[in-house]
Motif scaffolding. Structure first.
Motif, mmCIF file in Angstrom:
data_model
loop_
_atom_site.group_PDB
_atom_site.id
_atom_site.type_symbol
_atom_site.label_atom_id
_atom_site.label_comp_id
_atom_site.label_asym_id
_atom_site.label_seq_id
_atom_site.Cartn_x
_atom_site.Cartn_y
_atom_site.Cartn_z
ATOM 1 N N VAL A 187 0.755 -0.984 0.486
ATOM 2 C CA VAL A 187 -0.121 0.172 -0.368
ATOM 3 C C VAL A 187 0.700 1.173 -0.560
ATOM 4 O O VAL A 187 1.938 1.329 0.742
ATOM 5 C CB VAL A 187 -0.775 0.151 1.317
ATOM 6 C CG1 VAL A 187 -1.967 -1.216 1.943
ATOM 7 C CG2 VAL A 187 0.055 -0.293 2.622
ATOM 8 N N PRO A 188 0.157 1.813 -0.278
ATOM 9 C CA PRO A 188 1.500 3.859 -0.807
ATOM 10 C C PRO A 188 1.516 4.457 1.075
ATOM 11 O O PRO A 188 1.597 5.483 0.515
ATOM 12 C CB PRO A 188 0.011 4.206 -2.126
ATOM 13 C CG PRO A 188 -0.571 3.747 -2.066
ATOM 14 C CD PRO A 188 -0.640 2.708 -1.123
ATOM 15 N N GLN A 236 -4.891 6.571 -7.299
ATOM 16 C CA GLN A 236 -5.838 6.665 -6.582
ATOM 17 C C GLN A 236 -5.751 7.903 -5.981
ATOM 18 O O GLN A 236 -7.194 8.082 -5.421
ATOM 19 C CB GLN A 236 -4.630 5.788 -5.199
ATOM 20 C CG GLN A 236 -4.383 4.440 -5.362
ATOM 21 C CD GLN A 236 -4.219 3.705 -3.907
ATOM 22 O OE1 GLN A 236 -4.326 4.095 -3.544
ATOM 23 N NE2 GLN A 236 -3.937 2.814 -4.446
ATOM 24 N N PHE A 278 -12.590 -4.487 -4.248
ATOM 25 C CA PHE A 278 -11.656 -3.811 -5.126
ATOM 26 C C PHE A 278 -10.714 -2.983 -4.900
ATOM 27 O O PHE A 278 -9.516 -3.560 -5.123
ATOM 28 C CB PHE A 278 -12.334 -3.334 -6.588
ATOM 29 C CG PHE A 278 -12.831 -4.825 -7.506
ATOM 30 C CD1 PHE A 278 -12.268 -5.497 -7.802
ATOM 31 C CD2 PHE A 278 -14.486 -5.057 -7.379
ATOM 32 C CE1 PHE A 278 -12.947 -7.012 -8.724
ATOM 33 C CE2 PHE A 278 -15.451 -5.595 -7.910
ATOM 34 C CZ PHE A 278 -14.593 -6.968 -9.195
ATOM 35 N N PHE A 279 -11.630 -1.997 -4.280
ATOM 36 C CA PHE A 279 -9.967 -1.239 -3.625
ATOM 37 C C PHE A 279 -9.077 -1.722 -2.816
ATOM 38 O O PHE A 279 -8.020 -1.589 -2.906
ATOM 39 C CB PHE A 279 -10.689 0.047 -3.251
ATOM 40 C CG PHE A 279 -11.020 1.233 -4.685
ATOM 41 C CD1 PHE A 279 -10.704 0.606 -5.580
ATOM 42 C CD2 PHE A 279 -12.410 1.681 -4.107
ATOM 43 C CE1 PHE A 279 -11.357 1.615 -6.899
ATOM 44 C CE2 PHE A 279 -12.954 1.916 -5.176
ATOM 45 C CZ PHE A 279 -12.605 2.013 -6.936
ATOM 46 N N PHE A 321 -6.961 -3.971 -4.399
ATOM 47 C CA PHE A 321 -5.530 -3.050 -5.148
ATOM 48 C C PHE A 321 -4.715 -2.566 -4.151
ATOM 49 O O PHE A 321 -3.853 -1.628 -4.898
ATOM 50 C CB PHE A 321 -6.380 -2.379 -6.472
ATOM 51 C CG PHE A 321 -7.410 -3.169 -7.586
ATOM 52 C CD1 PHE A 321 -6.701 -3.788 -7.413
ATOM 53 C CD2 PHE A 321 -8.564 -2.074 -7.522
ATOM 54 C CE1 PHE A 321 -8.022 -5.049 -8.379
ATOM 55 C CE2 PHE A 321 -9.472 -3.154 -8.945
ATOM 56 C CZ PHE A 321 -8.837 -3.916 -9.095
ATOM 57 N N ARG A 322 -4.875 -2.956 -2.709
ATOM 58 C CA ARG A 322 -3.368 -2.417 -2.418
ATOM 59 C C ARG A 322 -4.507 -0.750 -2.005
ATOM 60 O O ARG A 322 -3.639 0.405 -1.972
ATOM 61 C CB ARG A 322 -2.599 -1.878 -2.316
ATOM 62 C CG ARG A 322 -2.364 -3.479 -2.932
ATOM 63 C CD ARG A 322 -1.541 -4.284 -1.292
ATOM 64 N NE ARG A 322 -1.573 -5.021 -1.516
ATOM 65 C CZ ARG A 322 -1.037 -7.048 -2.118
ATOM 66 N NH1 ARG A 322 -3.033 -6.736 -2.284
ATOM 67 N NH2 ARG A 322 -0.989 -7.507 -1.935
ATOM 68 N N ALA A 323 -5.851 -0.493 -1.971
ATOM 69 C CA ALA A 323 -5.753 1.442 -2.179
ATOM 70 C C ALA A 323 -6.815 1.315 -0.629
ATOM 71 O O ALA A 323 -7.953 1.188 -0.676
ATOM 72 C CB ALA A 323 -6.316 1.337 -3.157
ATOM 73 N N PRO A 324 -5.736 1.569 0.384
ATOM 74 C CA PRO A 324 -7.086 1.695 1.756
ATOM 75 C C PRO A 324 -7.984 2.775 1.695
ATOM 76 O O PRO A 324 -8.840 3.670 2.017
ATOM 77 C CB PRO A 324 -5.431 1.898 2.330
ATOM 78 C CG PRO A 324 -4.420 2.650 2.093
ATOM 79 C CD PRO A 324 -4.224 2.006 1.091
ATOM 80 N N ASP A 325 -7.510 4.288 1.364
ATOM 81 C CA ASP A 325 -7.538 5.980 1.203
ATOM 82 C C ASP A 325 -8.842 5.476 0.429
ATOM 83 O O ASP A 325 -10.253 5.976 1.335
ATOM 84 C CB ASP A 325 -6.960 6.980 1.022
ATOM 85 C CG ASP A 325 -5.977 6.904 1.248
ATOM 86 O OD1 ASP A 325 -6.321 7.920 3.021
ATOM 87 O OD2 ASP A 325 -4.828 6.492 0.935
ATOM 88 N N LEU A 326 -9.051 4.560 -0.739
ATOM 89 C CA LEU A 326 -9.901 5.152 -1.961
ATOM 90 C C LEU A 326 -11.260 3.684 -0.907
ATOM 91 O O LEU A 326 -12.282 4.359 -1.517
ATOM 92 C CB LEU A 326 -9.728 3.994 -3.364
ATOM 93 C CG LEU A 326 -8.551 5.468 -3.909
ATOM 94 C CD1 LEU A 326 -8.607 4.165 -5.164
ATOM 95 C CD2 LEU A 326 -9.888 5.737 -4.227
ATOM 96 N N MET A 349 1.306 8.673 0.437
ATOM 97 C CA MET A 349 1.526 8.759 -0.471
ATOM 98 C C MET A 349 0.138 9.930 -1.230
ATOM 99 O O MET A 349 0.598 10.943 -1.553
ATOM 100 C CB MET A 349 2.126 8.233 -1.662
ATOM 101 C CG MET A 349 3.309 7.818 -0.635
ATOM 102 S SD MET A 349 4.282 7.141 -2.477
ATOM 103 C CE MET A 349 4.441 5.255 -1.730
ATOM 104 N N VAL A 350 -1.041 8.768 -1.332
ATOM 105 C CA VAL A 350 -2.242 9.259 -1.760
ATOM 106 C C VAL A 350 -2.589 10.388 -0.944
ATOM 107 O O VAL A 350 -3.016 11.712 -1.638
ATOM 108 C CB VAL A 350 -2.978 8.942 -0.964
ATOM 109 C CG1 VAL A 350 -4.684 9.074 -1.746
ATOM 110 C CG2 VAL A 350 -2.770 7.427 -2.449
#
Lengths: 112, 817
Positions: free
Chosen positions: A54-55, A70, B682-683, B686-691, B776-777
């Protein structure tokens, strides 16, 4: 996986288009909601669905997934939410004033 | 010098540009002043003030005669748009001066005539004179300008002024119809002409006629030569009422008679003639130019003369007669252009006779046609009718009018000793000469020119007799007229009398004009061939032309004698030109056709517009994909799919496909919610916790909103549509989905080919260093790309305001916001 998700997004677009072409205003709104989902999925997929961490820089990992798509999707989600909300209220008001949600019957005023 | 003195009297203390430029602009200045004069001097007829302009200008232009007859020209430049090469380049040579004298001379007479024709009590004189001055200024602009763009500008002003004058009595439907028709046709031609001018600029790089003539060889060899020529000719033919664009002229007769006399006989309709004459040095020598102009001219001449015979209205006869005579002049210009066949204009009487005849007849036609229109106007004014079936026996009541008419008609018919005879003889000479040309296939077809010319002349003679006999001879029937019929006041008679005497003077002393006006004008049309020796005389001995004239008279008289017989035929009974039907069909068809197209396309249904857009998008994208063969699926760079993903995808797909089939709103909301939450899953994958977080929240709020609103909306009904409707929708949707997927897949595949590095690395390296954050996001959202976020907040705010306004603000129908 990218191919699969892309096809999935294609299915979403097909359903969304079908809904938008229908006569009921409610279905049109449902269609736009699904269409925005498709766009978000596509954005995600085009960025590449490589396995990575995760980023979050705190994670001790060799590679991270791309953070930029994202961020874009996050912005887009909020905007489409705003638009959907407005659209829903508009539909509600339209129904209140005209008494119909059938787009074929919404033909403007005669004297226009 | 007289010129200067007059000038200073006129413009004392005014803004002065320069001599010619001012001359050109005086009518426009008058057009501005007239409404003021009209308002404050109600007791004096406004026409008296207006008369100053053309009169002074006429004398002013006369002062140029010595210059042009010496073979010189005056030129002057006033900058307008120098960066584009568009300037008021004024240039006065023989041809310009001839037209300028016609415009101002006949203009003065027409203004004088109109003073007595239009009543100052009942008519809106300010409108009339403003339009007339606009027209005069524009017309002078056309003939004096050397720059083709400036010519075009003035050309359109004459179209506009002419339409305004035709619809002067705007409360009559026929007037406005005639104005619309003339406007449509002449503006169509004007625009074509602009196209032609643009092509000439493309070829030669100049807007100046002088330079175009200098580059004539280059233009002749260009591949754009023919299109440029045709477009310029379209402008000339529409303006000069050539076949088949002549139909506007008879309908323009709804204008007041001074207008008909001025615009539609002496000046505006000659603008096309001027254009052809002006461009002869540029285009002349080409077989196309020769044939097109000669044939169109001859057909116009023929058609106009036979149509004139069957008219029953004085002005209509004169209108068709004008068409016919313009065709005659056009034919002569076409025949004369043959001079350029042997290089740039050889001096040879064979060719120059035609040009001489054209120039001479141009002057003659202006004189006799002007006087004829004026006498027709007098007859109309004094008797209240212009119908030749009602008129008759006016000779003893209106002796002066009858005499002037007789002179004009005899001249038009081509009888000696009037000027029309001379120009008709020259015309015959010109057409007979053609038979001895041995190029452009003239050996075989040349004989047609004198033949058609002769037949047209017989008909010309015939309608001249009809005009005179039906109006002035026969029995006087008082019951046909309202009120007492008497001779016109002197003021009204002055102008036709002056023109009538010119007809006689030019007839008796034809060489009065030859060195001063005709030769310089010919030199302008044929600039390479200098030193004309024009000597027009009445007697040429017994030659072909003389016998042709005798034949015309004999046959004309015979036909008139037998009129009782052929006047019963259908040909004579049908007055309206058959080409009008073409125009009417076109006009109605255009309106109905565009309405039909609009009805098909603008249905007012969202679904149709959406379908159009979808179909268009699918077609254009699909075509592009096929055209560039852009299909690709690349599996090399694809990540693997876990069984868990398979499960998610299957459920997601099933839920989505179910949506269109749901006919219950609660179920619909639930399924939409399911889709949204699955997307959040899905998010997560896809390794997108904020999403995932945002999607969960937004979906929840959206569901709440849906519930709130749906409870107030009607029940979701089953779509009651025909299967075909559904099928079409399905096909369109599948098309959109298919194109979407193909493009996405191909884009993904081609991305690997191009192999641009992602900028993801930058964010990984700098989020901590520059942004001071680990997420980063979030760093991208508020630091690197903070502007997006700010505006997205604005979007939310606007949406919130919108929702609030929609719910709160209630306006009644008539209330303003």
């Amino acid at each position: 996986m990218e191919t699969l998700i892309t096809i999935l997004a294609g299915v979403l677009v097909t359903v969304a288009t079908y809904l938008i072409l229908s006569r009921s205003l409610i279905r049109v709104i449902l269609g736009t909601a699904i269409l925005s989902h498709a766009a978000h999925l596509l954005l995600m997929t085009m960025g590449g669905l490589k396995q990575g961490s995760v980023p979050l820089l705190g994670e001790d990992a060799g590679s991270y997934v791309d953070a930029l798509p994202q961020a874009l999707i996050l912005t887009s989600i909020v905007i489409s939410f705003a638009v959907t909300a407005l659209f829903l209220v508009l539909a509600y008001r339209t129904y209140q004033e005209t008494g119909t949600d059938n787009l074929d019957e919404l033909r403007g005023f005669k004297d226009e | 010098m007289i010129k200067k003195e007059l000038f200073y009297v006129l413009i004392e203390g005014g803004i002065l540009l320069d001599d010619i430029a001012l001359g050109n602009n005086i009518p426009f200045l008058f057009a501005i002043l007239i409404p003021i004069l009209y308002k404050y001097t109600k007791r004096i007829h406004t026409g008296w003030f207006v008369l100053i302009a053309p009169f002074v200008l006429f004398i002013y232009f006369l002062s140029y005669l010595p210059v042009t007859s010496a073979g010189d020209a005056i030129s002057q430049t006033l900058n307008w748009v120098p960066s584009l090469g568009i300037n008021f380049n004024l240039y006065v040579d023989g041809l310009s001066l001839l037209f300028a004298l016609l415009i101002t001379g006949i203009g003065a007479l027409v203004v004088l005539y109109s003073i007595f024709y239009l009543s100052k009590k009942t008519e809106k004189l300010n409108n009339f004179y403003v339009y007339l001055m606009l027209f005069m200024g524009a017309m002078l602009g056309i003939v004096l300008s050397d720059n083709i763009i400036v010519i075009y500008v003035f050309w359109e002003i004459t179209s506009i002024a002419s339409s305004l004058l035709i619809s002067y009595w705007f409360y009559r439907k026929k007037s406005t119809d005639g104005a619309v028709k003339s406007m449509l046709i002449t503006v169509f031609g004007g625009l074509s002409m602009l196209g032609g001018f643009s092509l000439l600029y493309v070829i030669s790089g100049t807007f100046s006629i002088r330079e175009l003539i200098a580059n004539a060889d280059m233009i002749a060899t260009s591949s754009l030569f023919l299109p440029a020529m045709l477009l310029v000719l379209l402008g000339a033919f529409t303006k000069s009422a050539q076949f088949p664009f002549h139909i506007w002229l008879p309908d323009a007769m709804e204008a007041p008679t001074p207008v008909s006399a001025y615009l539609h006989s002496a000046t505006m309709v000659k603008a096309g003639i001027y254009l052809v004459a002006r461009f002869t040095p540029v285009f002349g020598g080409a077989a196309e130019w020769f044939w097109i102009i000669s044939i169109v001219g001859t057909v116009t001449l023929f058609w106009g003369s036979i149509s004139a015979v069957r008219q029953k209205d004085l002005k209509s006869i004169l209108a068709f007669s004008t068409i016919s005579q313009l065709g005659l002049i056009m034919t002569l210009l076409g025949l004369g252009s043959a001079a350029y066949y042997y290089g740039n204009g050889v001096e040879d009487t064979l060719y120059t006779t035609a040009i001489l005849a054209a120039v001479f007849h141009l002057i003659n036609h202006a004189t006799f046609k002007g006087s004829l229109f004026m006498t027709a106007g007098i007859v109309d004014h004094e008797t209240g009718t212009r119908d030749i079936r009602k008129l008759g026996g006016l000779m003893t009541i209106m002796p002066i009018t009858a005499t002037v008419s007789l002179i004009g008609l005899a001249s038009m018919a081509g009888l000696p000793p009037f000027n029309g005879f001379l120009s008709k003889e020259l015309f015959f000479t010109g057409t007979v000469n053609v038979t001895s040309f041995d190029f452009f296939n003239l050996e075989t077809w040349g004989i047609l020119f004198p033949l058609v010319a002769w037949i047209a002349s017989v008909f010309t003679f015939l309608y001249c007799i009809i005009l005179f006999m039906k109006t002035f001879t026969g029995k006087f029937k008082p019951e046909n007229y309202d009120g007492h019929v008497h001779e016109a006041p002197w003021g009204m008679l002055i102008s036709p009398m002056i023109l009538g005497s010119l007809v006689i003077i030019f007839g008796l002393f034809p060489n009065l004009l030859s060195s001063s006006i005709i030769e310089p004008a010919m030199a302008a049309i044929l600039p390479e061939a200098q030193g004309f020796d024009v000597n027009i005389s009445h007697w040429h001995g017994f030659n072909t032309e003389l016998f042709m004239t005798i034949g015309v008279v004999v046959f004309g008289v015979l036909l008139y004698m037998m009129m009782r017989k052929w006047s019963q035929t259908a040909f004579y009974q049908r007055e309206r030109d058959p080409f009008n039907q073409l125009y009417d069909h076109w006009y109605d068809g255009l309106i109905k056709g565009s309405q039909a197209v609009t009805r098909i396309q603008m249905t007012g249904l969202l679904r149709d517009y959406m379908a159009y857009m979808a179909i268009f998008i699918v077609m254009i994208l699909g075509y592009t994909m096929i055209r560039y063969n852009a299909f690709a699926i690349d599996m090399t760079n694809v990540s693997e799919i876990t069984p868990y993903m398979w499960l998610l995808v299957i459920v997601f797909t099933a839920a989505t496909i179910a949506v269109p089939f749901i006919n219950n709103r609660i179920t619909a909301v639930i399924v939409i919610g399911v889709i949204g939450f699955l997307l959040a899953l899905f998010f997560v994958q896809f390794r997108a916790p904020d999403l995932a977080l945002t999607q969960l929240l937004v979906e929840t709020v959206t569901i709440v909103l849906f519930m709130l609103v749906f409870q107030r909306l009607p029940k979701l009904k089953k779509e009651k549509s025909r299967p075909r409707f559904k099928l079409i929708n399905l096909i369109i949707s599948l098309g959109v989905g298919g194109v979407f997927t193909t493009i996405a897949l191909s884009a993904f595949a081609f991305r690997n080919d191009v192999n641009f590095p992602s900028i993801a690395e930058y964010f990984i390296e700098n989020s901590k260093v520059l942004g001071g954050g680990y997420n980063m996001v979030n760093v991208i959202l508020v630091d690197f790309r903070g502007l997006d976020t700010m505006l997205e907040i604005l979007v939310l705010a606007i949406a919130a305001l919108g929702v609030y306004t929609l719910i709160k603000l209630r306006l009644k129908g008539s209330e303003d916001v």
